[in-house]
Design a protein around this motif. Structure first.
Motif, PDB file in Angstrom:
ATOM      1  N   ARG A 239       2.590  -4.325  -3.575  1.00 33.72           N
ATOM      2  CA  ARG A 239       2.286  -5.626  -3.437  1.00 33.72           C
ATOM      3  C   ARG A 239       3.279  -6.344  -2.416  1.00 33.72           C
ATOM      4  NH1 ARG A 239      -1.923  -4.305  -4.876  1.00 33.72           N
ATOM      5  NH2 ARG A 239      -3.170  -5.091  -6.877  1.00 33.72           N
TER       6      ARG A 239
ATOM      7  N   ALA B  32      -0.077   1.594  -5.969  1.00 31.34           N
ATOM      8  CA  ALA B  32      -0.363   0.319  -5.385  1.00 31.34           C
ATOM      9  C   ALA B  32       0.827  -0.348  -4.846  1.00 31.34           C
ATOM     10  CB  ALA B  32      -1.049  -0.584  -6.536  1.00 31.34           C
TER      11      ALA B  32
ATOM     12  N   PHE C  13      -6.101 -13.249 -14.532  1.00 24.30           N
ATOM     13  CA  PHE C  13      -5.768 -11.668 -14.715  1.00 24.30           C
ATOM     14  C   PHE C  13      -7.003 -10.810 -14.408  1.00 24.30           C
ATOM     15  CE2 PHE C  13      -4.500  -7.988 -17.598  1.00 24.30           C
ATOM     16  CZ  PHE C  13      -3.835  -7.525 -16.927  1.00 24.30           C
ATOM     17  N   VAL C  14      -6.637 -10.167 -13.132  1.00 20.46           N
ATOM     18  CA  VAL C  14      -7.535  -9.361 -12.656  1.00 20.46           C
ATOM     19  C   VAL C  14      -8.414  -8.365 -13.575  1.00 20.46           C
ATOM     20  CG1 VAL C  14      -8.068  -7.430 -10.874  1.00 20.46           C
ATOM     21  CG2 VAL C  14      -6.500  -9.795 -10.222  1.00 20.46           C
TER      22      VAL C  14
ATOM     23  N   ARG D 151      -7.960   0.729 -13.221  1.00 21.96           N
ATOM     24  CA  ARG D 151      -8.881  -0.360 -12.768  1.00 21.96           C
ATOM     25  C   ARG D 151     -10.224   0.364 -12.171  1.00 21.96           C
ATOM     26  NH1 ARG D 151      -4.875  -5.393 -11.073  1.00 21.96           N
ATOM     27  NH2 ARG D 151      -4.054  -5.368 -13.151  1.00 21.96           N
TER      28      ARG D 151
ATOM     29  N   VAL E 270       1.996  -6.679 -13.969  1.00 20.63           N
ATOM     30  CA  VAL E 270       2.802  -5.457 -14.173  1.00 20.63           C
ATOM     31  C   VAL E 270       4.234  -6.061 -13.945  1.00 20.63           C
ATOM     32  CG1 VAL E 270       2.775  -4.958 -11.620  1.00 20.63           C
ATOM     33  CG2 VAL E 270       2.963  -3.190 -13.120  1.00 20.63           C
TER      34      VAL E 270
ATOM     35  N   GLU F 120      -5.713 -11.615  -3.422  1.00 17.80           N
ATOM     36  CA  GLU F 120      -6.632 -10.822  -3.986  1.00 17.80           C
ATOM     37  C   GLU F 120      -7.920 -10.673  -3.498  1.00 17.80           C
ATOM     38  OE1 GLU F 120      -6.616  -8.194  -6.693  1.00 17.80           O
ATOM     39  OE2 GLU F 120      -4.542  -8.544  -6.479  1.00 17.80           O
TER      40      GLU F 120
ATOM     41  N   ASN G 221       1.045 -12.248  -4.682  1.00 16.20           N
ATOM     42  CA  ASN G 221       1.693 -12.214  -5.982  1.00 16.20           C
ATOM     43  C   ASN G 221       3.193 -12.792  -6.123  1.00 16.20           C
ATOM     44  OD1 ASN G 221      -0.334 -10.156  -5.487  1.00 16.20           O
ATOM     45  ND2 ASN G 221       0.215  -9.364  -7.452  1.00 16.20           N
TER      46      ASN G 221
ATOM     47  N   VAL H  88       4.693  -0.457  -6.696  1.00 14.65           N
ATOM     48  CA  VAL H  88       4.765  -0.422  -8.062  1.00 14.65           C
ATOM     49  C   VAL H  88       5.720   0.379  -8.706  1.00 14.65           C
ATOM     50  CG1 VAL H  88       3.608  -0.148 -10.448  1.00 14.65           C
ATOM     51  CG2 VAL H  88       2.523  -1.272  -8.648  1.00 14.65           C
TER      52      VAL H  88
ATOM     53  N   LYS I 175       5.562  -7.078 -17.329  1.00 16.15           N
ATOM     54  CA  LYS I 175       5.368  -6.124 -18.354  1.00 16.15           C
ATOM     55  C   LYS I 175       6.714  -4.947 -18.273  1.00 16.15           C
ATOM     56  CE  LYS I 175       2.321  -2.039 -19.443  1.00 16.15           C
ATOM     57  NZ  LYS I 175       0.969  -1.470 -19.114  1.00 16.15           N
TER      58      LYS I 175
ATOM     59  N   GLU J 185      -9.701  -0.699  -7.339  1.00 12.55           N
ATOM     60  CA  GLU J 185      -8.226  -1.127  -6.929  1.00 12.55           C
ATOM     61  C   GLU J 185      -7.913  -1.802  -5.791  1.00 12.55           C
ATOM     62  OE1 GLU J 185      -5.604  -2.180  -8.082  1.00 12.55           O
ATOM     63  OE2 GLU J 185      -4.427  -0.458  -8.852  1.00 12.55           O
TER      64      GLU J 185
ATOM     65  N   GLY K 140      -0.200   2.111 -15.326  1.00  5.28           N
ATOM     66  CA  GLY K 140      -1.369   2.589 -14.603  1.00  5.28           C
ATOM     67  C   GLY K 140      -1.059   3.096 -13.293  1.00  5.28           C
ATOM     68  N   ASN K 141      -1.801   2.447 -12.226  1.00 12.06           N
ATOM     69  CA  ASN K 141      -1.627   2.935 -10.818  1.00 12.06           C
ATOM     70  C   ASN K 141      -0.132   2.522 -10.333  1.00 12.06           C
ATOM     71  OD1 ASN K 141      -1.682   3.741  -8.022  1.00 12.06           O
ATOM     72  ND2 ASN K 141      -3.414   2.344  -7.476  1.00 12.06           N
TER      73      ASN K 141
ATOM     74  N   GLU L 168       1.175  -9.543 -19.296  1.00  8.22           N
ATOM     75  CA  GLU L 168       0.209  -8.619 -19.005  1.00  8.22           C
ATOM     76  C   GLU L 168       0.295  -8.238 -17.834  1.00  8.22           C
ATOM     77  OE1 GLU L 168       0.001 -11.833 -19.530  1.00  8.22           O
ATOM     78  OE2 GLU L 168      -1.968 -12.662 -18.957  1.00  8.22           O
TER      79      GLU L 168
HETATM   80  P1  GDP Z   1      -2.785  -8.170  -9.322  1.00  4.94           P
HETATM   81  O1  GDP Z   1      -2.374  -7.806  -7.961  1.00  4.94           O
HETATM   82  O2  GDP Z   1      -2.996  -9.646  -9.589  1.00  4.94           O
HETATM   83  O3  GDP Z   1      -3.767  -7.365 -10.012  1.00  4.94           O
HETATM   84  O4  GDP Z   1      -1.339  -8.222 -10.456  1.00  4.94           O
HETATM   85  P2  GDP Z   1      -0.923  -7.288 -11.415  1.00  4.94           P
HETATM   86  O5  GDP Z   1       0.380  -7.413 -11.801  1.00  4.94           O
HETATM   87  O6  GDP Z   1      -1.682  -7.282 -12.922  1.00  4.94           O
HETATM   88  O7  GDP Z   1      -1.109  -5.878 -10.974  1.00  4.94           O
HETATM   89  C1  GDP Z   1      -0.536  -5.505  -9.586  1.00  4.94           C
HETATM   90  C2  GDP Z   1      -0.682  -3.842  -9.571  1.00  4.94           C
HETATM   91  O8  GDP Z   1       0.058  -3.066 -10.430  1.00  4.94           O
HETATM   92  C3  GDP Z   1      -2.271  -3.463  -9.625  1.00  4.94           C
HETATM   93  O9  GDP Z   1      -2.518  -2.666  -8.315  1.00  4.94           O
HETATM   94  C4  GDP Z   1      -2.216  -2.650 -10.697  1.00  4.94           C
HETATM   95  O10 GDP Z   1      -3.392  -1.606 -10.793  1.00  4.94           O
HETATM   96  C5  GDP Z   1      -0.929  -2.199 -10.695  1.00  4.94           C
HETATM   97  N1  GDP Z   1      -0.550  -1.561 -12.449  1.00  4.94           N
HETATM   98  C6  GDP Z   1      -0.168  -0.201 -12.635  1.00  4.94           C
HETATM   99  N2  GDP Z   1       0.301  -0.078 -13.879  1.00  4.94           N
HETATM  100  C7  GDP Z   1      -0.234  -1.497 -14.396  1.00  4.94           C
HETATM  101  C8  GDP Z   1      -0.115  -2.072 -15.802  1.00  4.94           C
HETATM  102  O11 GDP Z   1       0.312  -1.141 -16.696  1.00  4.94           O
HETATM  103  N3  GDP Z   1      -0.502  -3.292 -15.710  1.00  4.94           N
HETATM  104  C9  GDP Z   1      -0.863  -4.228 -14.826  1.00  4.94           C
HETATM  105  N4  GDP Z   1      -1.038  -5.408 -14.965  1.00  4.94           N
HETATM  106  N5  GDP Z   1      -0.866  -3.593 -13.454  1.00  4.94           N
HETATM  107  C10 GDP Z   1      -0.562  -2.309 -13.321  1.00  4.94           C
END
Ligand code: GDP
Ligand code: NDP
Length: 328
Positions: free
Chosen positions: A221, A219, A89-90, A282, A193, A131, A182, A255, A196, A285, A215-216, A191
């Protein structure tokens, strides 16, 4: 003919579960390495969800313990070793940078050493990550794109990636690094996104929650399905020579768009429920990830089969079913 044998580290995680399912379906003997825990039964909940809990031989082992991992490899004499274990988990990697460096970086060296010493003919897979591209140096990332890691997690993954390349070049190990973008599923950790969001959408729809703190949202993916991606891992280890491959869908989505699609699946308007919370931002980012998997397509014959829309529907439906069952 004797059954093929595979050792999987990280067998209790998302990819470990889907890869076990794939290999069992191909007739492999699957040995899964799991960290010893005081919580009886917890370790196999993902394998159980897929209905394969009793079919994987689970052995105790920690990536940080070279002696233990070497013994597992010596006893198993596997044909294939899939190193999926990591602190993955980043966001946690900024809170636990040393642990992340050890598990996600040095842990790979331990596994490569264990294989080199005890089963040098085994084919080895390392779970590398998009990543590593971090602050992207090209709009669409391929095996040739330079890396620019943006988190302790990504720095540790880069170590693991280069160590895998180095063991291939130094010792002739059949060691491949999969640079996977991803990938998600109903078994993704809560945890991350995607899960969640789908879990919150399910709870809101069922009247168990009233908001979703994010959060952001800008972003983007390149999200695929874990079931497709473990097939690419297996294909890499079936090749005559080891190599590195990007695995991605070649489509990047924000997102925000993911959130909108998940709410739309249950006919809800996200604007009523989303709260932006700085706690989920974060320190640095990764704004955009967008992969080019042409090499995997041409050399491995791999293409993803599950669309993002299908995956979002599957994840929301699975979370709805879980919460309904828990409340029953
Ligand atoms: P990552 O790409 O391995 O970091 O996978 P994540 O699913 O944790 O995050 C993907 C993107 O979603 C990142 O750019 C996060 O900053 C963004 N993000 C926005 N809101 C959230 C949140 O509430 N939880 C997580 N985990 N990521 C979030
Ligand atoms: P998960 O977080 O679901 O699983 C991680 C696994 O690693 C768990 O089984 C965990 O065990 C195990 N683990 C962690 N530390 C150790 C340790 N010290 N010793 C032994 N086992 C350990 O990850 P995923 O299944 O999603 O991902 C698999 C791999 O692919 C990871 O290396 C991840 O970084 C990488 N990856 C994942 C991507 C994705 O989008 N899913 C993208 C690119 C790369 P426990 O259950 O005890 O915590």
């Amino acid at each position: 003919m004797a059954k093929k044998c595979a050792v999987i580290t990280g067998v209790t995680g998302q990819d470990g579960a889907y890869l076990s399912q794939l290999l069992l379906g191909k007739g492999y003997r699957v040995i899964g390495v799991a960290r010893r825990s005081s919580h009886y039964g917890m370790a196999t909940h993902r394998l159980d969800w897929l209905g394969i809990g009793g079919q994987v031989e689970v052995v105790d082992g920690d990536l940080l313990d070279l002696g233990g991992m070497a013994r597992i490899i010596r006893d198993a004499q596997p044909d294939e070793v899939y190193n999926l274990a990591a602190q993955s988990f980043v966001k946690t990697s900024w809170d636990q940078p040393v642990l992340t460096s050890q598990a996600t970086g040095v842990g790979v060296t331990n596994m490569l050493e264990a294989v080199r010493l005890e089963a040098p003919g085994a084919h080895f897979y390392q779970a590398s990550s998009s990543e590593m591209y971090g602050l992207i140096q090209e709009p669409i990332q391929s095996e040739k794109t330079p890396f620019y890691p943006r988190s302790p997690y990504a720095v540790a993954k880069l170590m693991g990636h280069w160590m895998t390349v180095n063991y291939r070049e130094s010792f002739g190990l059949h060691a491949s690094s999969g640079i996977l973008f991803n990938h998600e599923s109903p078994l993704r950790g809560l945890e991350f996104v995607t899960r969640k969001v789908t879990d919150a959408v399910a709870r809101i729809k069922l009247g168990l929650a009233t908001e979703l703190r994010m959060g952001n949202m800008d972003a983007t993916r390149d999200w695929g399905h874990a079931k497709d991606y473990v097939r690419a891992m297996w294909l890499m280890l079936q090749q005559e020579t080891a190599d590195d491959y990007v695995v991605a869908t070649n489509r990047t989505v924000s997102v925000r768009a993911f959130v909108e699609a998940a709410f739309a699946h249950v006919d809800l308007n996200p604007d009523k429920y989303i709260v932006i919370d700085p706690a989920f931002m974060r320190p640095a980012e990764v704004e955009v990830l967008h992969g080019n998997a042409d090499k995997a397509k041409h050399k491995l014959g791999w293409t993803p089969e599950i669309t993002l829309e299908q995956m979002i529907g599957e994840m929301v439906d699975a979370d709805m079913a879980r919460h309904r069952k828990a409340g029953a």
